[in-house]
Design an enzyme around this catalytic site. Structure first.
Site, PDB file in Angstrom:
ATOM      1  N   LYS A  11       0.773  -1.152   0.255  1.00 14.42           N
ATOM      2  CA  LYS A  11       0.274  -0.293   0.021  1.00 14.42           C
ATOM      3  C   LYS A  11       1.047   1.363   0.236  1.00 14.42           C
ATOM      4  O   LYS A  11       1.105   1.750  -0.957  1.00 14.42           O
ATOM      5  CB  LYS A  11      -0.931   0.183   1.235  1.00 14.42           C
ATOM      6  CG  LYS A  11      -1.692  -1.157   0.875  1.00 14.42           C
ATOM      7  CD  LYS A  11      -3.392  -0.387   2.651  1.00 14.42           C
ATOM      8  CE  LYS A  11      -3.629  -1.701   2.896  1.00 14.42           C
ATOM      9  NZ  LYS A  11      -4.638  -1.596   3.619  1.00 14.42           N
TER      10      LYS A  11
ATOM     11  N   ASP B 166      -8.215   0.998   4.534  1.00 16.26           N
ATOM     12  CA  ASP B 166      -8.706  -0.020   4.543  1.00 16.26           C
ATOM     13  C   ASP B 166      -9.474  -0.271   3.311  1.00 16.26           C
ATOM     14  O   ASP B 166     -10.109   0.677   2.530  1.00 16.26           O
ATOM     15  CB  ASP B 166      -9.733   0.114   5.672  1.00 16.26           C
ATOM     16  CG  ASP B 166      -9.755  -1.097   6.426  1.00 16.26           C
ATOM     17  OD1 ASP B 166      -8.939  -2.072   6.929  1.00 16.26           O
ATOM     18  OD2 ASP B 166     -10.933  -1.737   6.213  1.00 16.26           O
TER      19      ASP B 166
ATOM     20  N   GLY C 222      -1.617  -9.120  -3.283  1.00 17.54           N
ATOM     21  CA  GLY C 222      -3.614  -9.243  -3.164  1.00 17.54           C
ATOM     22  C   GLY C 222      -4.174 -10.217  -4.445  1.00 17.54           C
ATOM     23  O   GLY C 222      -3.639 -10.935  -4.915  1.00 17.54           O
TER      24      GLY C 222
END
Ligand code: ITT
Length: 225
Positions: free
Chosen positions: A40, A96, A178
């Site tokens: 991220k 998030d 991911g």
């Protein structure tokens, strides 16, 4: 995507750019990303470019792990932003995010990180998703990202980004992280992992949320610390 440099960055808590060794190098604004997921912060750093100093929780080993006890992206982003912001001066950004799959009633959603049974194990998450989607003709899904900006321990603003797409039935590509090898963004023929970081950083859920967050942070009225 490269975001413009803030015009009023003198009012943001700044740091010296990495590699600064004295001299006339200008101060750049600092953003502390409340994440331990290095993918991220890598994406956020690449999107912001050299005009920002981007640190994350891995730069502060003394920071505690913030428990994500919320049921929504917003609740968890807020917990992370405020939790870290109580410990450090300046602007803290929490992200998030997750994948919402229509055929699975919106799962894994907020629980994307542990879908395969082990927190942060992307290989297990992907294997579990492939199994869950076997034989499903409805392949639509979306990545969602909620960002919260906090200062002095208090959330100040939140922003959302979404990118629609479809799921493959086997991993394709090596880039990203991911669920990227399983996700083809709408309008494209390849997964995020195949399209590469530059394309992903132009259209991702994270890019859309970050653009809004930086616009808010750098727009008048100036956000004094
Ligand atoms: P932090 O809480 O420390 O930020 P995390 O990875 O646990 O790290 P989240 O709780 O927001 O973060 O969970 C995000 C999960 O959603 C992530 O682990 C991936 O499984 C998935 N995800 C989010 N953004 C993604 C992206 O851009 N590409 C692929 N998968 C993504």
């Amino acid at each position: 995507m490269r975001l413009r440099e803030p015009e009023n960055f003198k009012n943001l808590v700044g740091g010296r750019g990495k590699g600064y060794e004295g001299g006339a190098m200008p101060t750049v604004p600092r953003l502390i990303v409340a994440t331990r997921n290095p993918h991220k912060s890598l994406e956020i750093r690449a999107m912001l470019g050299a005009g920002w100093e981007v640190l994350d929780a891995n730069d502060f080993p003394e920071f505690p792990v913030i428990e994500e006890t919320g049921d929504t992206f917003l609740e968890n982003a807020r917990l992370k932003a405020e939790g870290i912001s109580r410990l450090v001066a300046g602007w803290v950004l929490a992200d998030d995010s997750g994948l919402e799959v229509d055929a699975l009633g919106g799962k894994p959603g907020v629980w994307s990180s542990s879908f395969g049974g082990e927190e942060g194990n992307h290989a297990k998450n992907n294997a579990h998703l492939i199994t869950a989607m076997r034989g499903q003709s409805l392949r639509s899904a979306r990545f969602l990202c909620t960002m919260v900006l906090a200062n002095a321990g208090i959330a100040q603003a939140d922003f959302c980004g979404t990118v629609e797409g479809t799921l493959t039935d086997a991993p394709q590509g090596e880039g990203g992280f991911g669920y990227d090898p399983l996700f083809i963004p709408a309008g494209y023929q390849q997964t995020f992992a195949e399209l590469g970081q530059d394309v992903k950083n132009r259209l991702s859920h994270r890019a859309l949320a970050l653009t809004q967050a930086i616009s808010w942070l750098t727009a008048p009225p100036e956000k004094l610390v």
